[in-house]
Design a protein around this motif. Structure first.
Motif, PDB file in Angstrom:
ATOM      1  N   PHE A  97       0.833  -1.209   0.000  1.00 38.65           N
ATOM      2  CA  PHE A  97       0.000   0.000   0.000  1.00 38.65           C
ATOM      3  C   PHE A  97       0.864   1.253   0.000  1.00 38.65           C
ATOM      4  O   PHE A  97       0.614   2.192  -0.757  1.00 38.65           O
ATOM      5  N   TRP A  98       1.902   1.288   0.835  1.00 37.78           N
ATOM      6  CA  TRP A  98       2.752   2.481   0.910  1.00 37.78           C
ATOM      7  C   TRP A  98       3.569   2.663  -0.364  1.00 37.78           C
ATOM      8  O   TRP A  98       3.804   3.790  -0.807  1.00 37.78           O
ATOM      9  N   VAL A  99       3.995   1.560  -0.981  1.00 41.20           N
ATOM     10  CA  VAL A  99       4.689   1.671  -2.264  1.00 41.20           C
ATOM     11  C   VAL A  99       3.757   2.274  -3.304  1.00 41.20           C
ATOM     12  O   VAL A  99       4.135   3.166  -4.069  1.00 41.20           O
ATOM     13  N   GLY A 100       2.511   1.798  -3.320  1.00 39.86           N
ATOM     14  CA  GLY A 100       1.532   2.375  -4.233  1.00 39.86           C
ATOM     15  C   GLY A 100       1.242   3.829  -3.927  1.00 39.86           C
ATOM     16  O   GLY A 100       1.047   4.643  -4.839  1.00 39.86           O
ATOM     17  N   LEU A 101       1.259   4.198  -2.632  1.00 40.41           N
ATOM     18  CA  LEU A 101       0.982   5.583  -2.253  1.00 40.41           C
ATOM     19  C   LEU A 101       2.108   6.512  -2.685  1.00 40.41           C
ATOM     20  O   LEU A 101       1.862   7.668  -3.076  1.00 40.41           O
ATOM     21  N   VAL A 102       3.340   6.037  -2.628  1.00 47.69           N
ATOM     22  CA  VAL A 102       4.472   6.844  -3.109  1.00 47.69           C
ATOM     23  C   VAL A 102       4.325   7.111  -4.605  1.00 47.69           C
ATOM     24  O   VAL A 102       4.501   8.239  -5.071  1.00 47.69           O
ATOM     25  N   ALA A 103       3.988   6.074  -5.372  1.00 42.17           N
ATOM     26  CA  ALA A 103       3.748   6.269  -6.805  1.00 42.17           C
ATOM     27  C   ALA A 103       2.586   7.223  -7.027  1.00 42.17           C
ATOM     28  O   ALA A 103       2.626   8.092  -7.916  1.00 42.17           O
ATOM     29  N   PHE A 104       1.558   7.094  -6.194  1.00 41.68           N
ATOM     30  CA  PHE A 104       0.388   7.969  -6.308  1.00 41.68           C
ATOM     31  C   PHE A 104       0.769   9.426  -6.075  1.00 41.68           C
ATOM     32  O   PHE A 104       0.333  10.321  -6.807  1.00 41.68           O
ATOM     33  N   CYS A 105       1.610   9.677  -5.073  1.00 39.98           N
ATOM     34  CA  CYS A 105       1.996  11.052  -4.762  1.00 39.98           C
ATOM     35  C   CYS A 105       2.865  11.677  -5.849  1.00 39.98           C
ATOM     36  O   CYS A 105       2.846  12.899  -6.043  1.00 39.98           O
ATOM     37  N   ALA A 156      -8.024   5.469 -23.180  1.00 42.25           N
ATOM     38  CA  ALA A 156      -6.658   5.384 -22.651  1.00 42.25           C
ATOM     39  C   ALA A 156      -6.646   5.557 -21.136  1.00 42.25           C
ATOM     40  O   ALA A 156      -5.865   4.906 -20.434  1.00 42.25           O
ATOM     41  N   ALA A 157      -7.518   6.433 -20.619  1.00 43.60           N
ATOM     42  CA  ALA A 157      -7.567   6.662 -19.170  1.00 43.60           C
ATOM     43  C   ALA A 157      -8.023   5.415 -18.434  1.00 43.60           C
ATOM     44  O   ALA A 157      -7.440   5.015 -17.411  1.00 43.60           O
ATOM     45  N   VAL A 158      -9.076   4.785 -18.921  1.00 38.78           N
ATOM     46  CA  VAL A 158      -9.582   3.565 -18.288  1.00 38.78           C
ATOM     47  C   VAL A 158      -8.514   2.468 -18.324  1.00 38.78           C
ATOM     48  O   VAL A 158      -8.263   1.786 -17.322  1.00 38.78           O
ATOM     49  N   ALA A 159      -7.871   2.308 -19.473  1.00 38.15           N
ATOM     50  CA  ALA A 159      -6.829   1.288 -19.594  1.00 38.15           C
ATOM     51  C   ALA A 159      -5.673   1.554 -18.646  1.00 38.15           C
ATOM     52  O   ALA A 159      -5.120   0.626 -18.040  1.00 38.15           O
ATOM     53  N   ALA A 160      -5.294   2.823 -18.483  1.00 37.88           N
ATOM     54  CA  ALA A 160      -4.175   3.160 -17.607  1.00 37.88           C
ATOM     55  C   ALA A 160      -4.498   2.873 -16.150  1.00 37.88           C
ATOM     56  O   ALA A 160      -3.652   2.380 -15.394  1.00 37.88           O
ATOM     57  N   VAL A 161      -5.724   3.176 -15.714  1.00 37.53           N
ATOM     58  CA  VAL A 161      -6.118   2.879 -14.342  1.00 37.53           C
ATOM     59  C   VAL A 161      -6.083   1.375 -14.088  1.00 37.53           C
ATOM     60  O   VAL A 161      -5.569   0.903 -13.063  1.00 37.53           O
ATOM     61  N   LEU A 162      -6.607   0.606 -15.028  1.00 35.38           N
ATOM     62  CA  LEU A 162      -6.761  -0.825 -14.805  1.00 35.38           C
ATOM     63  C   LEU A 162      -5.454  -1.602 -14.952  1.00 35.38           C
ATOM     64  O   LEU A 162      -5.246  -2.597 -14.244  1.00 35.38           O
ATOM     65  N   LEU A 207      -3.543   6.230  -9.695  1.00 36.47           N
ATOM     66  CA  LEU A 207      -4.779   5.732  -9.086  1.00 36.47           C
ATOM     67  C   LEU A 207      -4.809   4.211  -9.117  1.00 36.47           C
ATOM     68  O   LEU A 207      -5.184   3.566  -8.124  1.00 36.47           O
ATOM     69  N   GLY A 208      -4.400   3.636 -10.248  1.00 34.63           N
ATOM     70  CA  GLY A 208      -4.356   2.183 -10.333  1.00 34.63           C
ATOM     71  C   GLY A 208      -3.406   1.574  -9.318  1.00 34.63           C
ATOM     72  O   GLY A 208      -3.710   0.541  -8.702  1.00 34.63           O
ATOM     73  N   ALA A 209      -2.244   2.206  -9.131  1.00 39.86           N
ATOM     74  CA  ALA A 209      -1.271   1.702  -8.155  1.00 39.86           C
ATOM     75  C   ALA A 209      -1.831   1.767  -6.744  1.00 39.86           C
ATOM     76  O   ALA A 209      -1.631   0.843  -5.938  1.00 39.86           O
ATOM     77  N   LEU A 210      -2.532   2.856  -6.419  1.00 34.55           N
ATOM     78  CA  LEU A 210      -3.108   2.997  -5.081  1.00 34.55           C
ATOM     79  C   LEU A 210      -4.168   1.922  -4.833  1.00 34.55           C
ATOM     80  O   LEU A 210      -4.209   1.302  -3.769  1.00 34.55           O
ATOM     81  N   ILE A 211      -5.018   1.708  -5.834  1.00 39.83           N
ATOM     82  CA  ILE A 211      -6.068   0.695  -5.684  1.00 39.83           C
ATOM     83  C   ILE A 211      -5.466  -0.703  -5.571  1.00 39.83           C
ATOM     84  O   ILE A 211      -5.842  -1.487  -4.690  1.00 39.83           O
ATOM     85  N   LEU A 212      -4.508  -1.012  -6.457  1.00 38.57           N
ATOM     86  CA  LEU A 212      -3.901  -2.342  -6.422  1.00 38.57           C
ATOM     87  C   LEU A 212      -3.098  -2.557  -5.142  1.00 38.57           C
ATOM     88  O   LEU A 212      -3.096  -3.653  -4.578  1.00 38.57           O
ATOM     89  N   ARG A 258      -2.390 -11.109  -6.736  1.00 37.32           N
ATOM     90  CA  ARG A 258      -2.781 -11.769  -7.985  1.00 37.32           C
ATOM     91  C   ARG A 258      -4.216 -11.476  -8.391  1.00 37.32           C
ATOM     92  O   ARG A 258      -4.486 -11.042  -9.518  1.00 37.32           O
ATOM     93  N   TRP A 259      -5.179 -11.700  -7.497  1.00 39.20           N
ATOM     94  CA  TRP A 259      -6.579 -11.627  -7.901  1.00 39.20           C
ATOM     95  C   TRP A 259      -7.042 -10.213  -8.243  1.00 39.20           C
ATOM     96  O   TRP A 259      -7.811 -10.048  -9.214  1.00 39.20           O
ATOM     97  N   PRO A 260      -6.631  -9.187  -7.530  1.00 40.11           N
ATOM     98  CA  PRO A 260      -7.015  -7.840  -7.970  1.00 40.11           C
ATOM     99  C   PRO A 260      -6.510  -7.499  -9.373  1.00 40.11           C
ATOM    100  O   PRO A 260      -7.213  -6.847 -10.154  1.00 40.11           O
ATOM    101  N   VAL A 261      -5.286  -7.967  -9.706  1.00 38.35           N
ATOM    102  CA  VAL A 261      -4.751  -7.698 -11.042  1.00 38.35           C
ATOM    103  C   VAL A 261      -5.557  -8.441 -12.098  1.00 38.35           C
ATOM    104  O   VAL A 261      -5.894  -7.880 -13.154  1.00 38.35           O
ATOM    105  N   LEU A 262      -5.906  -9.688 -11.842  1.00 40.81           N
ATOM    106  CA  LEU A 262      -6.674 -10.454 -12.819  1.00 40.81           C
ATOM    107  C   LEU A 262      -8.065  -9.875 -13.020  1.00 40.81           C
ATOM    108  O   LEU A 262      -8.609  -9.887 -14.134  1.00 40.81           O
ATOM    109  N   LEU A 263      -8.668  -9.334 -11.964  1.00 44.81           N
ATOM    110  CA  LEU A 263      -9.956  -8.643 -12.108  1.00 44.81           C
ATOM    111  C   LEU A 263      -9.807  -7.405 -12.976  1.00 44.81           C
ATOM    112  O   LEU A 263     -10.644  -7.137 -13.853  1.00 44.81           O
ATOM    113  N   ALA A 264      -8.740  -6.652 -12.756  1.00 45.36           N
ATOM    114  CA  ALA A 264      -8.491  -5.465 -13.573  1.00 45.36           C
ATOM    115  C   ALA A 264      -8.293  -5.836 -15.039  1.00 45.36           C
ATOM    116  O   ALA A 264      -8.756  -5.129 -15.943  1.00 45.36           O
TER     117      ALA A 264
END
Length: 414
Positions: free
Chosen positions: A49-57, A233-239, A364-369, A379-385
């Motif tokens: 989560f914190w790694v994703g938050l750093v990317a998010f910031c 492109a935006a939807v694809a980038a988030v997912l 946003l995708g990094a924060l969610i994942l 694994r499963w959140p990525v496969l859902l995306a």
């Protein structure tokens, strides 16, 4: 787009050599910085989560800053704006490196400084991209767009290849300091560009900055081609793109490896992107570019599924290369279509929206994942995306004829 011979012709111009040489230096430093900061966040917290938050910031400030930056780029001196924003990025990297070297860095301070760097990068992107029509003759502009993406992906290979061993031997701060040095080079070479006044400034300020920002968003949203392709492109980038922003947890948890493996994976993204970018540039025609933009996401989804499902590092590296290749096909295609179909007076604002997509949506995708990875595993959140992204591909294919008609014609946006 352009043949490989046209790419060479574009580089025959003095401006292009200076511009893309500086870009290679800056983006090599940028990728070293990203690898180092991502690994630092993992070392400080051990949390996806914190790694994703750093990317998010780093990337999320584009949500607010990019549309404003695009309006500024359309009314200000783009050369000066490029120089100032690059200087800010370099100074911010130097401060982070100094704090890490002095053992004064904490995760919350790192988040704050990544926000500062993200804001500066949001201003640099539309300013630099809007300069390109003034760097080469109109006939070489598609080649310059392709060169821009290829340069980014060459750096995406070189940066991690340098950062991984450097981090393993000396720690993260030298890699971040290299980014500061790279942006110093980019900043000091920018004034060497000889750009005509008409290309340095889009138009005189005749209304408020806020109004011009809104005008740019409305222009893109109402355009029959730009609105749909940018939304797609935006939807694809988030997912899908968030996976590439939270690699340390995959490296550690899925593969049981360290910083050198992180560098190998990131370099694999760059190699794949470089090879496919050359192939796209060699097509030599605009027709079919919209289809490439859509099908590139389909290929990215399949490669991402393979990456998330495996625990075998060699196969993960192969999937990473295919992810980089597919992402490059999609990215070059969308950016070329945006350049081709945008009204010149709106180019900075349209490209700022593309910058927003490439920065804020992966964040946003990094924060969610990252958050979902703490609860359900990676694994499963990525496969859902991936599954959701294939739904978006089906929508894109259904809209393909109308988008292509609006985006691919000669001077489509004029």
């Amino acid at each position: 787009m352009a043949s490989l011979g046209t790419l060479t012709r574009a580089l025959s111009h003095r401006n292009a050599r200076i511009f893309f040489g500086a870009s290679l230096a800056a983006w090599t430093g940028l990728w070293m910085h990203r690898i180092a900061v991502s690994w630092l966040a993992w070392e400080l917290t051990g949390s996806a989560f914190w790694v994703g938050l750093v990317a998010f910031c780093d990337l999320a400030p584009a949500v607010i800053a990019s549309p404003i930056a695009g309006a500024v780029a359309d009314r200000a001196d783009r050369l000066r704006l490029t120089m100032l924003s690059q200087a800010a990025i370099g100074l911010n990297a130097a401060l982070i490196a100094a704090l890490v070297a002095a053992d004064l860095m904490g995760i919350h301070l790192l988040l704050a400084l990544e926000v500062v760097g993200g804001i500066a990068a949001s201003f640099a992107q539309p300013a630099r991209q809007s300069l390109m029509p003034g760097l080469v003759p109109p006939a070489d502009l598609p080649a310059a767009v392709a060169l821009n993406s290829l340069t980014f992906n060459v750096a995406r290979f070189i940066g991690p290849a340098l950062a991984g061993p450097l981090i393993a031997v000396a720690g993260v701060w030298p890699a971040i300091a290299a980014n500061a040095l790279a942006y110093l080079v980019a900043t000091t070479t920018t004034p060497m560009l000889r750009v005509e006044a008409a290309a340095r400034r889009g138009h005189s300020a005749n209304t408020s900055l806020f109004r011009e920002t809104l005008d740019g968003i409305r222009y893109a949203a109402r355009h029959p081609g730009l609105g749909p392709i940018l939304a797609f492109a935006a939807v694809a980038a988030v997912l899908l793109r968030g996976v590439q922003e939270i690699l340390p947890p995959f490296v550690d948890r899925a593969f049981g490896l360290g910083a050198e493996a992180l560098a190998v994976l990131t370099a694999a993204f760059g190699v794949g992107a470089l090879v496919s970018g050359l192939a796209v540039a060699a097509r030599g025609r605009m027709a079919g570019t919209t289809r490439l933009a859509v099908l590139g996401v389909a290929a990215l989804a399949l490669a991402t599924a393979g990456f998330a499902a495996t625990g075998w590092f060699a196969f993960g590296v192969l999937c990473a290369a295919f992810m980089g290749a597919a992402g490059s096909v999609h990215g070059i295609s969308v950016q070329t279509l945006a350049q081709n179909s945008s009204d010149p007076s709106m180019r900075g604002r349209v490209l700022s929206l593309w910058g927003l997509i490439t920065r804020a949506c992966p964040a946003l995708g990094a924060l969610i994942l990252g958050g979902a990875g703490e609860l359900f595993g990676l694994r499963w959140p990525v496969l859902l995306a991936v599954a959701l992204s294939l739904v978006a591909v089906a929508w894109g294919l259904a809209r393909l004829p109308r988008m292509a008609a609006a985006l691919e014609g000669e001077q489509a946006g004029r």
